[in-house]
Design a protein around this motif. Structure first.
Motif, PDB file in Angstrom:
ATOM      1  N   TRP A 141     -12.897  -8.565   4.336  1.00  0.00           N
ATOM      2  CA  TRP A 141     -13.526  -7.256   4.498  1.00  0.00           C
ATOM      3  C   TRP A 141     -12.510  -6.234   5.032  1.00  0.00           C
ATOM      4  CZ3 TRP A 141     -14.678  -4.945   9.381  1.00  0.00           C
ATOM      5  CH2 TRP A 141     -15.411  -3.752   9.274  1.00  0.00           C
ATOM      6  N   ALA A 142     -11.681  -6.677   5.993  1.00  0.00           N
ATOM      7  CA  ALA A 142     -10.727  -5.741   6.621  1.00  0.00           C
ATOM      8  C   ALA A 142      -9.534  -5.445   5.719  1.00  0.00           C
ATOM      9  CB  ALA A 142     -10.246  -6.324   7.943  1.00  0.00           C
ATOM     10  N   LEU A 143      -9.090  -6.437   4.933  1.00  0.00           N
ATOM     11  CA  LEU A 143      -7.819  -6.266   4.211  1.00  0.00           C
ATOM     12  C   LEU A 143      -7.980  -5.763   2.779  1.00  0.00           C
ATOM     13  CD1 LEU A 143      -5.950  -9.500   5.413  1.00  0.00           C
ATOM     14  CD2 LEU A 143      -5.484  -7.158   6.114  1.00  0.00           C
ATOM     15  N   PHE A 144      -9.180  -5.904   2.197  1.00  0.00           N
ATOM     16  CA  PHE A 144      -9.317  -5.557   0.766  1.00  0.00           C
ATOM     17  C   PHE A 144      -8.971  -4.094   0.498  1.00  0.00           C
ATOM     18  CE2 PHE A 144     -11.576  -4.725  -3.245  1.00  0.00           C
ATOM     19  CZ  PHE A 144     -11.054  -5.760  -3.997  1.00  0.00           C
ATOM     20  N   GLU A 145      -9.298  -3.255   1.449  1.00  0.00           N
ATOM     21  CA  GLU A 145      -9.020  -1.827   1.309  1.00  0.00           C
ATOM     22  C   GLU A 145      -7.535  -1.569   1.036  1.00  0.00           C
ATOM     23  OE1 GLU A 145      -9.519   2.138   4.046  1.00  0.00           O
ATOM     24  OE2 GLU A 145     -10.449   0.272   4.686  1.00  0.00           O
ATOM     25  N   TYR A 146      -6.665  -2.335   1.710  1.00  0.00           N
ATOM     26  CA  TYR A 146      -5.221  -2.152   1.521  1.00  0.00           C
ATOM     27  C   TYR A 146      -4.777  -2.654   0.155  1.00  0.00           C
ATOM     28  CZ  TYR A 146      -5.207  -1.499   6.569  1.00  0.00           C
ATOM     29  OH  TYR A 146      -5.453  -1.051   7.837  1.00  0.00           O
ATOM     30  N   VAL A 147      -5.468  -3.696  -0.343  1.00  0.00           N
ATOM     31  CA  VAL A 147      -5.062  -4.345  -1.583  1.00  0.00           C
ATOM     32  C   VAL A 147      -5.287  -3.447  -2.793  1.00  0.00           C
ATOM     33  CG1 VAL A 147      -5.786  -6.217  -3.112  1.00  0.00           C
ATOM     34  CG2 VAL A 147      -5.386  -6.683  -0.723  1.00  0.00           C
ATOM     35  N   VAL A 148      -6.355  -2.653  -2.776  1.00  0.00           N
ATOM     36  CA  VAL A 148      -6.726  -1.904  -3.987  1.00  0.00           C
ATOM     37  C   VAL A 148      -6.443  -0.411  -3.881  1.00  0.00           C
ATOM     38  CG1 VAL A 148      -8.488  -3.509  -4.750  1.00  0.00           C
ATOM     39  CG2 VAL A 148      -9.113  -1.666  -3.213  1.00  0.00           C
ATOM     40  N   GLU A 149      -5.747   0.009  -2.857  1.00  0.00           N
ATOM     41  CA  GLU A 149      -5.558   1.458  -2.735  1.00  0.00           C
ATOM     42  C   GLU A 149      -4.680   1.988  -3.874  1.00  0.00           C
ATOM     43  OE1 GLU A 149      -2.040   1.430   0.602  1.00  0.00           O
ATOM     44  OE2 GLU A 149      -4.060   2.012   1.136  1.00  0.00           O
ATOM     45  N   ASP A 150      -4.763   3.245  -4.125  1.00  0.00           N
ATOM     46  CA  ASP A 150      -4.096   3.962  -5.226  1.00  0.00           C
ATOM     47  C   ASP A 150      -4.650   3.514  -6.564  1.00  0.00           C
ATOM     48  OD1 ASP A 150      -2.597   5.186  -3.288  1.00  0.00           O
ATOM     49  OD2 ASP A 150      -1.041   3.621  -3.376  1.00  0.00           O
ATOM     50  N   SER A 179       7.286 -11.377  -6.931  1.00  0.00           N
ATOM     51  CA  SER A 179       6.586 -11.057  -8.182  1.00  0.00           C
ATOM     52  C   SER A 179       6.259  -9.574  -8.263  1.00  0.00           C
ATOM     53  CB  SER A 179       5.277 -11.844  -8.281  1.00  0.00           C
ATOM     54  OG  SER A 179       5.526 -13.197  -8.239  1.00  0.00           O
ATOM     55  N   VAL A 180       6.522  -8.850  -7.213  1.00  0.00           N
ATOM     56  CA  VAL A 180       6.168  -7.428  -7.175  1.00  0.00           C
ATOM     57  C   VAL A 180       7.453  -6.606  -7.062  1.00  0.00           C
ATOM     58  CG1 VAL A 180       4.727  -5.708  -6.007  1.00  0.00           C
ATOM     59  CG2 VAL A 180       4.104  -8.109  -5.892  1.00  0.00           C
ATOM     60  N   GLU A 181       7.488  -5.479  -7.780  1.00  0.00           N
ATOM     61  CA  GLU A 181       8.652  -4.591  -7.711  1.00  0.00           C
ATOM     62  C   GLU A 181       8.829  -4.090  -6.271  1.00  0.00           C
ATOM     63  OE1 GLU A 181      10.684  -3.449 -10.311  1.00  0.00           O
ATOM     64  OE2 GLU A 181       9.712  -5.029 -11.494  1.00  0.00           O
ATOM     65  N   ALA A 182      10.105  -3.912  -5.873  1.00  0.00           N
ATOM     66  CA  ALA A 182      10.378  -3.413  -4.523  1.00  0.00           C
ATOM     67  C   ALA A 182       9.718  -2.056  -4.328  1.00  0.00           C
ATOM     68  CB  ALA A 182      11.882  -3.305  -4.313  1.00  0.00           C
ATOM     69  N   GLY A 183       9.215  -1.821  -3.139  1.00  0.00           N
ATOM     70  CA  GLY A 183       8.564  -0.538  -2.850  1.00  0.00           C
ATOM     71  C   GLY A 183       7.381  -0.740  -1.933  1.00  0.00           C
ATOM     72  N   GLU A 184       6.570   0.304  -1.780  1.00  0.00           N
ATOM     73  CA  GLU A 184       5.483   0.244  -0.811  1.00  0.00           C
ATOM     74  C   GLU A 184       4.420  -0.787  -1.191  1.00  0.00           C
ATOM     75  OE1 GLU A 184       3.266   3.822  -0.087  1.00  0.00           O
ATOM     76  OE2 GLU A 184       2.705   3.181   1.926  1.00  0.00           O
ATOM     77  N   ARG A 185       4.172  -0.909  -2.522  1.00  0.00           N
ATOM     78  CA  ARG A 185       3.152  -1.854  -2.965  1.00  0.00           C
ATOM     79  C   ARG A 185       3.533  -3.290  -2.569  1.00  0.00           C
ATOM     80  NH1 ARG A 185       0.584  -3.575  -8.031  1.00  0.00           N
ATOM     81  NH2 ARG A 185       2.631  -3.694  -8.975  1.00  0.00           N
ATOM     82  N   ARG A 186       4.805  -3.625  -2.783  1.00  0.00           N
ATOM     83  CA  ARG A 186       5.269  -4.959  -2.409  1.00  0.00           C
ATOM     84  C   ARG A 186       5.125  -5.163  -0.897  1.00  0.00           C
ATOM     85  NH1 ARG A 186      11.304  -7.204  -3.479  1.00  0.00           N
ATOM     86  NH2 ARG A 186      11.834  -6.009  -1.633  1.00  0.00           N
ATOM     87  N   ALA A 187       5.451  -4.124  -0.149  1.00  0.00           N
ATOM     88  CA  ALA A 187       5.356  -4.223   1.312  1.00  0.00           C
ATOM     89  C   ALA A 187       3.902  -4.465   1.735  1.00  0.00           C
ATOM     90  CB  ALA A 187       5.893  -2.944   1.942  1.00  0.00           C
ATOM     91  N   ILE A 188       2.963  -3.755   1.083  1.00  0.00           N
ATOM     92  CA  ILE A 188       1.542  -3.917   1.449  1.00  0.00           C
ATOM     93  C   ILE A 188       1.060  -5.327   1.111  1.00  0.00           C
ATOM     94  CG2 ILE A 188      -0.810  -3.155   0.904  1.00  0.00           C
ATOM     95  CD1 ILE A 188       0.368  -0.359   0.381  1.00  0.00           C
ATOM     96  N   PHE A 189       1.365  -5.779  -0.132  1.00  0.00           N
ATOM     97  CA  PHE A 189       0.897  -7.101  -0.557  1.00  0.00           C
ATOM     98  C   PHE A 189       1.464  -8.195   0.355  1.00  0.00           C
ATOM     99  CE2 PHE A 189      -0.035  -6.018  -5.308  1.00  0.00           C
ATOM    100  CZ  PHE A 189      -0.920  -5.060  -4.885  1.00  0.00           C
ATOM    101  N   SER A 190       2.752  -8.075   0.661  1.00  0.00           N
ATOM    102  CA  SER A 190       3.385  -9.090   1.517  1.00  0.00           C
ATOM    103  C   SER A 190       2.734  -9.086   2.892  1.00  0.00           C
ATOM    104  CB  SER A 190       4.881  -8.808   1.683  1.00  0.00           C
ATOM    105  OG  SER A 190       5.498  -8.701   0.435  1.00  0.00           O
TER     106      SER A 190
END
Lengths: 225, 236
Positions: free
Chosen positions: A216-225, B139-150
């Motif tokens: 619940w807390a982390l999904f928001e970060y996963v799908v942003e943009d 598996s993710v290109e360097a950048g903010e998205r990779r930082a968030i996923f990691s």
């Protein structure tokens, strides 16, 4: 809550009309159980009911992978993501709806798998307690669905996601399976102590609670943009 | 060059010096000071490497996850590297834990691996989680998205560690042979052994901090070099 209901309805309707996932999961689970039965010896069951019960859980985990790998596939393939993300609703509703749909799909698949398990593997009238097994499966499915929805969201736009998702998921399945197997096996008579059902179910409930909060807390970060 | 650029090398050098001194002291104590264990003999000395390495691995995972959570809250990209580097070092120390644990298991129990042991199994789960972290990151290109996923996956590990410890402990009832280092009465060893263990632990943690500072600096230089190349390529 309205968004959650609408999204869950969408997921269930898509599956009802497309019949893409559940039939494949059912065929997979039947095939996997036959494979395990043959793997344990066609006529004589190597390891007996205990080994079979452990392997049932392995089959359950691998079957759930099918559901998780196809999570958010429709959204990705038909460009639904942008619409979902621009909707004025809490994004955790997307996660909750996906987790609920996966939970229901897993439940339907196991409703087929359990009778087959009885038919294929149980000998001499010795079987794990049905109540323990059903409760453990329900709690395990809930945990798998909630964690899986988060991980599926995480890899939904990553290359090689079909390979990556099982790799990300399996370490989290290990404590779940180790407790569930021990609890199921220890419910086979004659019961000589071992892991009590309440203790095992308590652990599974803790697992669900932790991943409900994190999902619940982390999904928001996963799908942003 | 401003003050902050001079301060970083100094910190790494100080940490490296401290690590070298502590490591030399730890080795001297392990081989010349601490008494030989009555039951396991000379080979029990691997304990002073194995347990500090294992504890350092947990320390690194926690450090990586905390910085991952801080990144999610602040979006400060420098925290991404500060989360990645401890996770990377965690794999190195984790591999060493598995190798030294396996050697010790073979010496003490006559088997390279024992599935009934809760600590070995727990550690293996956490090690697999850490390997999966790298699969995701690369598996993710360097950048903010990779930082968030990691960062999200690293934070999930915070849930996995207690669940693995509890889960494996609940599921395995025959954990009778793993030596208990600490119990409710404190350290389960003789005074000189405990002192040697503490020095070895301090040495290993200081070594990991030194490696962290050096790797972090290397990664930052890499990032700057890439930015300069992009800039030069763009201008050409």
């Amino acid at each position: 809550m309205r968004a959650y209901r609408a999204l869950l309805r969408k997921d269930l309707l898509l599956e009802l009309r497309g019949r893409e996932l559940v039939p494949a999961m059912v065929v997979f689970v039947v095939g996997a159980l036959v494979l395990v039965r043959l793997g344990l010896g066609g006529e004589r069951l190597a390891g007996g009911t205990r080994a079979a019960t452990g392997l049932l859980w392995v089959v359950v985990v691998f079957t759930s992978m099918l559901a998780l790998v196809r999570s958010f596939a429709q959204e990705r393939e038909h460009g639904i993501w942008d619409g979902l993300l621009s909707a004025p609703a809490d994004r955790s509703a997307i996660w909750a709806a996906r987790a609920s749909a996966t939970f229901l799909f897993l439940g339907v698949t196991q409703a087929v798998a359990l009778p087959l398990f009885w038919l294929f593997f149980l000998q001499d009238g010795r079987s794990p307690s049905l109540a323990v097994l059903a409760a453990a499966l329900a709690l395990a499915d809930l945990g798998v669905a909630m964690l899986g929805a988060l991980l599926a969201g995480l890899v939904s736009n990553v290359r090689a996601r079909e390979v990556l998702l099982p790799v990300l998921f399996l370490p989290f399945a290990l404590p779940l399976v180790s407790v569930a197997v021990r609890m199921s096996v220890d419910s086979i008579p004659p019961q000589n102590g071992g892991l009590g059902a309440l203790q095992g179910l308590g652990f599974l409930a803790l697992y669900d609670t932790i991943f409900a909060l994190l999902g619940w807390a982390l999904f928001e970060y996963v799908v942003e943009d | 060059m401003n003050g902050s650029h001079r301060a970083r090398p100094d910190r790494a050098t100080a940490a490296a010096t401290a690590a070298a001194l502590l490591m030399a002291l730890a080795l001297a104590m392990i081989f010349f000071y601490v008494p030989t264990d009555v039951s396991e003999g000379y080979s029990q000395r691997i304990f002073y490497f194995h347990v500090p390495i294992a504890l350092t691995t947990y320390f690194l995972f926690t450090w990586g996850a905390v910085n991952g959570a801080r990144f999610l809250l602040s979006r400060d990209m420098s925290l991404d590297l500060k989360s990645y580097v401890p996770m990377h070092l965690g794999v190195i120390f984790g591999s060493l834990t598995l190798v030294t644990g396996s050697i010790w298991a073979n010496i003490a129990w006559g088997t390279w691996w024992f599935w009934g042991d809760t600590q070995l199994t727990t550690f293996l789960i956490i090690f697999l989680f850490n390997c999966a972290y790298f699969m995701l990151r690369f598996s993710v290109e360097a950048g903010e998205r990779r930082a968030i996923f990691s960062a999200v996956y690293a934070v999930l590990g915070v849930g996995l560690i207690p669940l693995s410890v509890i889960g494996v402990h609940v599921a395995q009832t025959n954990d009778l042979i793993h030596p208990i280092t600490f119990n409710e009465n404190g350290a389960n060893m003789d005074g000189s052994m405990f002192l040697t263990f503490l020095v070895a632990l301090a040495a290993m943690i200081t070594l990991s901090v030194t490696m962290y500072l050096i790797e972090l600096r290397g990664k930052r230089i890499d990032d700057r070099l890439r930015a300069i190349r992009r800039l030069a390529g763009g201008e050409a």
